[in-house]
Design an enzyme around this catalytic site. Sequence first.
Site, PDB file in Angstrom:
ATOM      1  N   GLY A  96      -3.498  -4.270  -5.241  1.00  0.00           N
ATOM      2  CA  GLY A  96      -4.515  -3.273  -5.559  1.00  0.00           C
ATOM      3  C   GLY A  96      -3.825  -1.962  -5.852  1.00  0.00           C
ATOM      4  O   GLY A  96      -3.640  -1.140  -4.964  1.00  0.00           O
ATOM      5  N   HIS A  97      -3.412  -1.769  -7.103  1.00  0.00           N
ATOM      6  CA  HIS A  97      -2.641  -0.590  -7.459  1.00  0.00           C
ATOM      7  C   HIS A  97      -3.586   0.494  -7.977  1.00  0.00           C
ATOM      8  O   HIS A  97      -4.227   0.336  -9.015  1.00  0.00           O
ATOM      9  CB  HIS A  97      -1.572  -0.949  -8.489  1.00  0.00           C
ATOM     10  CG  HIS A  97      -0.498  -1.817  -7.910  1.00  0.00           C
ATOM     11  ND1 HIS A  97       0.573  -2.287  -8.647  1.00  0.00           N
ATOM     12  CD2 HIS A  97      -0.314  -2.296  -6.651  1.00  0.00           C
ATOM     13  CE1 HIS A  97       1.356  -3.017  -7.855  1.00  0.00           C
ATOM     14  NE2 HIS A  97       0.820  -3.034  -6.649  1.00  0.00           N
ATOM     15  N   GLN A 123       2.513  -5.892  -3.131  1.00  0.00           N
ATOM     16  CA  GLN A 123       2.738  -5.989  -1.677  1.00  0.00           C
ATOM     17  C   GLN A 123       4.023  -5.219  -1.305  1.00  0.00           C
ATOM     18  O   GLN A 123       4.324  -4.230  -1.922  1.00  0.00           O
ATOM     19  CB  GLN A 123       2.790  -7.451  -1.207  1.00  0.00           C
ATOM     20  CG  GLN A 123       1.454  -8.188  -1.327  1.00  0.00           C
ATOM     21  CD  GLN A 123       1.211  -8.722  -2.723  1.00  0.00           C
ATOM     22  OE1 GLN A 123       2.020  -9.441  -3.287  1.00  0.00           O
ATOM     23  NE2 GLN A 123       0.077  -8.367  -3.303  1.00  0.00           N
ATOM     24  N   LYS A 128       2.919   2.081  -5.110  1.00  0.00           N
ATOM     25  CA  LYS A 128       3.786   1.582  -6.197  1.00  0.00           C
ATOM     26  C   LYS A 128       3.154   1.795  -7.566  1.00  0.00           C
ATOM     27  O   LYS A 128       3.846   2.122  -8.531  1.00  0.00           O
ATOM     28  CB  LYS A 128       4.064   0.092  -5.979  1.00  0.00           C
ATOM     29  CG  LYS A 128       4.816  -0.212  -4.708  1.00  0.00           C
ATOM     30  CD  LYS A 128       4.991  -1.710  -4.512  1.00  0.00           C
ATOM     31  CE  LYS A 128       3.682  -2.421  -4.245  1.00  0.00           C
ATOM     32  NZ  LYS A 128       3.044  -2.031  -2.965  1.00  0.00           N
ATOM     33  N   ASP A 133       0.818  -1.222   0.000  1.00  0.00           N
ATOM     34  CA  ASP A 133       0.000   0.000   0.000  1.00  0.00           C
ATOM     35  C   ASP A 133       0.853   1.274   0.000  1.00  0.00           C
ATOM     36  O   ASP A 133       0.407   2.329   0.448  1.00  0.00           O
ATOM     37  CB  ASP A 133      -0.960   0.033   1.208  1.00  0.00           C
ATOM     38  CG  ASP A 133      -1.824  -1.202   1.293  1.00  0.00           C
ATOM     39  OD1 ASP A 133      -2.459  -1.542   0.285  1.00  0.00           O
ATOM     40  OD2 ASP A 133      -1.863  -1.826   2.376  1.00  0.00           O
TER      41      ASP A 133
END
Length: 389
Positions: free
Chosen positions: A40-41, A210, A16, A13
């Site tokens: 979850g980008h 991650q 990235k 989180d």
Amino acid sequence: MRVDVVLGLQWGDEGKGKVVDVLAGGYSVVARFQGGPNAGHTLYHQGQKVVLHQVPSGIFHEGVYCLVGDGVVLDPEVLWREVEGLRALGITAEERLVISQRAHLILPVHRWLEEVSAEGEKIGTTRRGIGPAYADRYARRGIPVAWVDRADFEEAVQALTRYHAARFAAEPPPFSEAFWAGVALLRRLPRVEVGEWLPQFDLVLAEGSQGTMLDVFAGTYPYVTSSHTTVAGVLAGLAVPAQAIREVYGVTKAYATRVGEGPFPTEIHGEWARWLQEKGGERGSTTGRLRRCGWLDLVALRYAIRLNGVTRLALTKADVLSGLPEVYVRVGGPDERPTYVTFQGWESLQDRSFEVFVEFLEAELGVPVWGISTGPAREEWRLRSVLRT
């Protein structure tokens, strides 16, 4: 072939996806090397928020190929829904999305296993079937993408489902229409042997998911993900030699967050924790769970920088700290009794007090801060050093 890497230095989180989106236009390929839909980008495309779980974050750059590499576990249903969502935004992902034949599939039974077993709840996983899919891969009973062309593909996935169902009394969920639509999509997409396909390109950007502290070997085990989130994962997950690695962009927030269980030495509670959660929008983009918040931890950052050979830092969410009277940074001490340095707060990122904070990080960590995110949009960046070409 030269490979630059973007990876997280904390517990995920870190932002990235935004860093990849900023850099991607200078590369031929953006490649995911590990993880799955637990990523979850979050990006902003034409002012609209988009969260990518399987498709690499370079998809909004014309002419850039997006590779799902060997080390990824791929959920056909999630991929299909994501591609359809991109189509609604006017992005035809099939034109530039390339899939490794050696990536492995997440089946409905893998998600089901995390529901019927206690493991997912105990560790605090995303319940996306990531761990069970990797476990099947390492047990040599998983289903690689290449098998979608086999005449016995359906029987193979049914057999694996029956194998796992036999361990529990409950019936696993059926295969949905969306799963089979995803399989059909995989059959249409270009699929490659990454070790043969990737070397034809000069510049590759490897996109991690991650964070380092969640690496299955190097992280806070057992509260970790199921893949290698470090530079070591790039070598294995994209079949590239170590000599190909050029720049390593380590992404860190100006504070720290963690989703789920596990140690968190600088965690804070009360009014300031709620400040960070609310102002920083600290809710998991994959799970929706509220993130735990704490101060920046230089002990953990030094470890992550050394482990990955980080050459440049990207600092995100420093704007979230604007308005706090004081900002704390852990500089040492045992996890049970961390020691902190206190900084004067800042009202904006133009304040001298913020620059003092950044200069301190560079001096303590021995790595330059390449860029500072000043907000969620692509253009909200302040670059502090020139990119190498």
